[in-house]
Design a protein around this motif. Sequence first.
Motif, short mmCIF file in Angstrom:
data_model
loop_
_atom_site.label_atom_id
_atom_site.label_comp_id
_atom_site.label_asym_id
_atom_site.label_seq_id
_atom_site.Cartn_x
_atom_site.Cartn_y
_atom_site.Cartn_z
N LYS A 66 0.84 -1.20 0.00
CA LYS A 66 0.00 0.00 0.00
C LYS A 66 0.87 1.26 0.00
CE LYS A 66 -4.19 1.70 0.50
NZ LYS A 66 -5.17 1.57 -0.56
N SER A 67 1.93 1.26 0.79
CA SER A 67 2.78 2.44 0.89
C SER A 67 3.62 2.65 -0.37
CB SER A 67 3.70 2.35 2.10
OG SER A 67 4.69 1.37 1.90
N SER A 68 4.11 1.57 -0.96
CA SER A 68 4.98 1.72 -2.13
C SER A 68 4.21 2.10 -3.39
CB SER A 68 5.79 0.45 -2.36
OG SER A 68 4.94 -0.62 -2.65
N SER A 69 2.94 1.71 -3.47
CA SER A 69 2.14 2.06 -4.64
C SER A 69 1.32 3.33 -4.40
CB SER A 69 1.21 0.90 -5.01
OG SER A 69 0.26 0.70 -3.98
N SER A 70 1.55 3.95 -3.26
CA SER A 70 0.74 5.10 -2.87
C SER A 70 1.26 6.39 -3.47
CB SER A 70 0.75 5.20 -1.34
OG SER A 70 0.10 6.37 -0.94
N THR A 71 0.33 7.28 -3.77
CA THR A 71 0.69 8.65 -4.18
C THR A 71 0.13 9.63 -3.16
OG1 THR A 71 -1.30 8.80 -5.52
CG2 THR A 71 0.71 8.08 -6.63
N LEU A 72 -0.18 9.11 -1.99
CA LEU A 72 -0.75 9.95 -0.94
C LEU A 72 0.32 10.90 -0.40
CD1 LEU A 72 -2.63 7.11 0.93
CD2 LEU A 72 -3.56 8.66 -0.77
N ASN A 73 -0.11 12.12 -0.10
CA ASN A 73 0.88 13.08 0.36
C ASN A 73 0.49 13.76 1.67
OD1 ASN A 73 -1.15 14.68 -0.51
ND2 ASN A 73 0.00 15.65 -2.17
N LYS A 74 -0.59 13.34 2.28
CA LYS A 74 -1.00 13.91 3.56
C LYS A 74 -1.28 12.78 4.54
CE LYS A 74 -3.16 18.02 1.61
NZ LYS A 74 -4.41 18.71 1.36
N TRP A 75 -0.99 13.05 5.79
CA TRP A 75 -1.20 12.04 6.82
C TRP A 75 -2.65 11.61 6.90
CZ3 TRP A 75 0.25 8.08 9.06
CH2 TRP A 75 -0.30 7.63 10.26
N GLU A 76 -3.57 12.53 6.76
CA GLU A 76 -4.99 12.18 6.82
C GLU A 76 -5.38 11.24 5.68
OE1 GLU A 76 -7.16 12.72 9.26
OE2 GLU A 76 -5.50 13.65 10.34
N GLU A 77 -4.81 11.46 4.49
CA GLU A 77 -5.10 10.56 3.36
C GLU A 77 -4.53 9.16 3.63
OE1 GLU A 77 -3.46 12.46 -0.06
OE2 GLU A 77 -5.04 13.96 -0.18
N ILE A 78 -3.35 9.11 4.21
CA ILE A 78 -2.74 7.82 4.54
C ILE A 78 -3.61 7.10 5.57
CG2 ILE A 78 -0.76 6.71 5.66
CD1 ILE A 78 0.95 8.96 4.41
N LYS A 79 -4.01 7.84 6.59
CA LYS A 79 -4.85 7.26 7.65
C LYS A 79 -6.18 6.75 7.08
CE LYS A 79 -6.65 9.76 11.12
NZ LYS A 79 -6.72 10.63 12.27
N ASP A 80 -6.74 7.47 6.11
CA ASP A 80 -7.99 7.05 5.49
C ASP A 80 -7.81 5.86 4.54
OD1 ASP A 80 -9.30 9.02 6.89
OD2 ASP A 80 -9.29 10.46 5.22
N SER A 81 -6.58 5.61 4.10
CA SER A 81 -6.36 4.51 3.16
C SER A 81 -6.17 3.16 3.86
CB SER A 81 -5.13 4.80 2.28
OG SER A 81 -3.95 4.69 3.03
#
Length: 153
Positions: A66-81
């Motif tokens: 999930k982290s390596s394929s992620s383009t998330l750039n905010k902690w809240e987006e990471i937490k929601d994923s």
Amino acid sequence: MKIKQYKLGTSGFSLIEVMASIIILFFILLSFFTLLISSAKTINTSETIVNYTYLAQKEMENVYEKSSSSTLNKWEEIKDSIPSLGYAYIGEDSDYTIFQKTIADKKAYILLKIKMHKPYEYSNLTNIIIEVYDEEKDRLKSQMESIVSWGGL
């Protein structure tokens, strides 16, 4: 015609010798059975440890994917994923955001802790701790820790 005379007690085993051999045989068999029972318990414990470690490794690989394929750039987006991996948000304490996942076919649940470093320290790295607990006894069975890099952070 001569009649042969036999002396009593010169051939065969006495009752004392038979009893002594039975007692010795009993103690030898008892030691073998103790060894077998101990081996069975050790095998069962080892199998349990391997199973719980496998669960932790599998979940760590899911988070890493999930982290390596992620383009998330905010902690809240990471937490929601994270719930997309089957986890439920539990809450936050001083250092961790905590998610929990229950494995239906095993009598265990997985507790996922995510710890974010302060933004000025390696801002794209997150400490991931996966803990696997026994649901019946609520004891920690396995723990795995890694640091992952999220896409845009």
